[in-house]
Motif scaffolding. Structure first.
Motif, short mmCIF file in Angstrom:
data_model
loop_
_atom_site.label_atom_id
_atom_site.label_comp_id
_atom_site.label_asym_id
_atom_site.label_seq_id
_atom_site.Cartn_x
_atom_site.Cartn_y
_atom_site.Cartn_z
N VAL A 306 43.12 56.30 30.68
CA VAL A 306 42.48 55.22 30.90
C VAL A 306 41.02 55.35 30.80
O VAL A 306 40.32 54.81 30.09
CB VAL A 306 42.84 54.41 32.39
N GLN A 307 40.61 56.61 31.39
CA GLN A 307 39.25 56.91 31.54
C GLN A 307 38.94 57.45 30.04
O GLN A 307 37.66 57.25 29.71
CB GLN A 307 39.05 57.99 32.61
N VAL A 308 39.69 58.02 29.37
CA VAL A 308 39.41 58.43 28.09
C VAL A 308 39.19 57.43 26.99
O VAL A 308 38.46 57.20 26.23
CB VAL A 308 40.42 59.50 27.54
N GLU A 309 40.03 56.17 27.29
CA GLU A 309 40.05 55.14 26.40
C GLU A 309 38.63 54.25 26.75
O GLU A 309 38.08 53.59 25.75
CB GLU A 309 41.18 54.10 26.77
N LYS A 310 38.05 54.30 27.79
CA LYS A 310 36.92 53.65 28.10
C LYS A 310 35.87 54.32 27.42
O LYS A 310 34.84 53.83 26.97
CB LYS A 310 36.68 53.74 29.72
N LEU A 311 35.93 55.74 27.32
CA LEU A 311 34.95 56.37 26.84
C LEU A 311 34.90 56.37 25.30
O LEU A 311 33.98 56.29 24.48
CB LEU A 311 35.06 58.04 26.76
N GLN A 312 36.18 56.03 24.63
CA GLN A 312 36.11 55.77 23.14
C GLN A 312 35.58 54.23 22.73
O GLN A 312 35.14 54.24 21.75
CB GLN A 312 37.84 55.49 22.92
N GLU A 313 35.48 53.30 23.81
CA GLU A 313 34.72 52.20 23.39
C GLU A 313 33.38 52.24 23.88
O GLU A 313 32.46 51.25 23.99
CB GLU A 313 35.24 51.13 24.21
N SER A 314 32.83 53.40 24.24
CA SER A 314 31.27 53.64 24.62
C SER A 314 30.53 54.48 23.53
O SER A 314 30.92 54.84 22.58
CB SER A 314 31.29 54.51 25.99
N ASP A 315 29.15 54.57 24.00
CA ASP A 315 28.29 55.35 23.09
C ASP A 315 28.55 56.88 23.15
O ASP A 315 27.73 57.63 22.65
CB ASP A 315 26.76 55.07 23.39
N TYR A 316 29.45 57.32 24.22
CA TYR A 316 29.63 58.72 24.56
C TYR A 316 30.99 59.18 23.78
O TYR A 316 31.14 60.34 24.03
CB TYR A 316 29.84 58.81 26.15
N ASN A 381 29.04 57.27 31.66
CA ASN A 381 29.57 55.64 31.12
C ASN A 381 29.92 54.81 32.33
O ASN A 381 29.75 53.35 32.25
CB ASN A 381 30.75 56.03 30.35
N ASP A 382 30.38 55.16 33.33
CA ASP A 382 30.98 54.47 34.42
C ASP A 382 30.67 55.10 35.71
O ASP A 382 31.40 55.85 35.99
CB ASP A 382 32.53 53.86 34.28
N PRO A 383 29.51 54.82 36.39
CA PRO A 383 29.21 55.72 37.48
C PRO A 383 30.39 55.63 38.55
O PRO A 383 30.28 56.68 39.55
CB PRO A 383 28.05 55.04 38.08
#
Length: 572
Positions: A306-316, A381-383
């Protein structure tokens, strides 16, 4: 998951809940509802004790802990057999002689009502919060893996437990735990066999890899107060924890108060004492074999998808992909080094083996460095992002590599473990609230049926509290450590009260009550200043030592207060 996996998961859960309700449905007295009618044989007691302690956290966190930290957590259980022997000699005979419903009833006969109420209240606080963690711990991981809503998962687990626990009380908890233990250990052993079968090397070679990479570090005799897990913390701090947990925590005391006789209860405790270490060894060893598996098959750079998928949608995302590429290159280099090391072991070339082992450990450190950078990206990406993924290791392996049907069975293992431990906790919370608070101090002299109904309602209320706490809880560093830490904050004080009761006959109620308040305050001060300073003194103590410190403080402070009290003049 496949349709077969879902069928196995929900079928298993429905059978356990249905069986528990069916076998215990009908009118009940306090004796039957809270003590199971004293009908349990020793092996049912033993399984119930083991199932109560073996929460979902055990099956989620322990393999992941072995993956990252090796086998040394097994030392935590070294004091368990000694604790079971001491409890069988000193604690259980007193409980049986007094025919108590809860452990805290004994404290009123020995001291006074306020001491009984204080001990019961400490238990209710600690175990009420722990019940929330035992729901939350598997829920947050299962909701991630199954793509369920976290709140729904908390409610789903909680409601399943409340249904059969409120319906049948202690008897329902004990008889369902036999089925749950069968599912839990059967599923874990099958998973262990499969991971060994799937290894591309011989079992002996897998042991060489685990040993050379410091994962078979079972015993450490170095004395270090800041080290959580070594031989000495297991034989002292953990010993005090087990004495308190199994001797004064109602969730465990209630398990062996259901015995047909004193002998049956003692045998159930001893069964737990001598089977728990092998059980934990098996679970830890499965985690080590998963670690070895991932030395030959590339692991995810981060196990919480889930955390990896959040990164996929970010600038990182680009930075993450670069780190993943480096991680893969390091893995391939290390994989080659491992095969070369195994060849050196076969040729009995000690010098080459040591050289390659050093290179392998350097590659492993490089992998961990890359993982650390990934965690930093997650936090950027998410503190509030969760960066500890060890609790996801085992079930991620299960979902990625095990065959259909087995996946559903392993999820049933986790749900069953969550249900078994939570059921014991809710049952104990309801019993203690009814017997030690409601019946003793609020509403006395009512019929037995009234207190059975109140116990059922308290089960529902505590279940609701646990679900609410689980819904708003935050993830700890490691789930299994979170539960042990929470217990350690209170168990030392509670055990100390009982030790004074058993072995310091000259200490009276007022002294022990004041000592308990002081001791609990000191333990909390130590904990919240751990890693810093307290009154100018550096504090760095592993939490398992809180149990020994709390118990010893209780003995010393109780004695000092009692000796300082003016003696009553004898009437002439």
């Amino acid at each position: 998951m496949s349709a077969l996996d879902w069928s196995i998961l929900f079928g298993t859960l429905a059978l356990i809940v249905g069986y528990g309700v069916y076998k215990t449905y009908g009118p009940s007295t306090m004796e039957r509802y809270l003590k199971g009618g004293n009908e349990m044989n020793w092996w049912t007691i033993g399984l119930s004790i083991m199932a109560t302690q073996a929460s979902a956290i055990t099956f989620l966190s322990t393999p992941g802990q072995a993956y990252s930290d090796g086998m040394r957590f097994i030392q935590f259980y070294f004091g368990l057999p000694a604790a079971m022997i001491l409890l069988s000699i000193f604690f259980i005979p007193v409980y049986y002689r007094l025919k108590v419903y809860t452990a805290y009833e004994f404290l009123e006969s020995r001291f006074d009502l306020k001491t009984r109420t204080l001990a019961a209240s400490l238990f209710l606080i600690q175990r009420g919060l722990a019940a929330g963690i035992t729901i939350y711990a598997p829920a947050i991981i299962l909701s991630t893996l199954l793509n369920w809503n976290l709140t729904f998962t908390n409610i789903f687990i909680g409601v399943l437990v409340i249904v059969y626990t409120a319906s049948g009380g202690t008897r329902a908890v004990s008889i369902t735990q036999k089925q749950q233990m069968t599912v839990m250990m059967g599923g874990m052993i099958l998973a262990g066999i499969l991971v060994i079968y799937m290894l591309p090397v011989k079992f002996t070679e897998a042991l060489h890899v685990a040993g050379k990479m410091d994962k078979l570090n079972i015993v450490n005799f170095d004395f270090n107060l800041s080290d959580r897990y070594n031989f000495w913390s297991g034989m002292t701090g953990a010993l005090f924890l087990f004495l308190s947990y199994f001797g004064t925590d109602q969730s465990q005391v209630q398990r062996y108060l259901t015995g047909r006789s004193l002998k049956e209860s003692r045998m159930g405790l001893m069964m737990n004492g001598f089977l728990k270490i092998p059980m934990q060894f098996i679970i830890l060893f499965i985690g080590v074999m998963v670690f070895v598996f991932y030395q030959f098959y590339q692991p995810p750079v981060f196990f919480n998808q889930v955390q990896v998928e959040k990164l996929q949608e970010s600038d990182y995302w680009t930075a993450y992909q670069e780190l993943e590429t480096r991680y893969q290159a390091t893995f391939e280099q290390k994989n080659t080094q491992i095969f070369d090391m195994l060849d050196a072991v076969k040729q009995e070339d000690a010098a080459q083996t040591d050289l390659l082992r050093s290179r392998i450990l350097d590659s492993a450190k490089e992998q961990e460095s890359i993982r650390k950078q990934v965690k930093e990206l997650i936090l950027k990406n998410d503190p509030l992002g969760e960066t500890n993924d060890t609790d996801y290791v085992f079930m991620r392996f299960v979902m990625d590599y095990l065959p259909k049907g087995i996946i559903g069975l392993l999820f049933a293992v986790i749900f069953s473990a969550a249900m078994s431990s939570t059921a014991s906790e809710l049952n104990a919370l309801a019993s203690t609230t009814t017997v030690d608070i409601y019946k003793r101090s609020i509403n006395q002299h009512r019929a037995s049926g009234h207190y059975v109904k109140s116990s059922k309602w308290f089960t529902v209320l505590w279940g609701g509290f646990a679900i609410a706490f689980a819904t708003y809880a935050t993830l700890f560093e490691n789930l299994i450590q979170a539960v042990n830490l929470l217990g350690s904050l209170f168990y030392g004080t509670i055990l100390g009260i009982f030790l004074v009761a058993f072995f310091m006959k000259w200490v009276r109620g007022h002294a022990v009550f004041l000592a308990a308040l002081i001791t609990e305050a000191v333990i909390l001060l130590i904990h919240f200043n751990n890693g810093g300073e307290l009154l100018g003194v550096p504090i760095n103590i592993g939490y398992l030592w809180y149990n020994a410190i709390g118990s010893i403080l209780m003995l010393v402070i109780s004695a000092i207060i009692q000796l300082g009290m003016p003696k009553k003049r004898k009437k002439k």
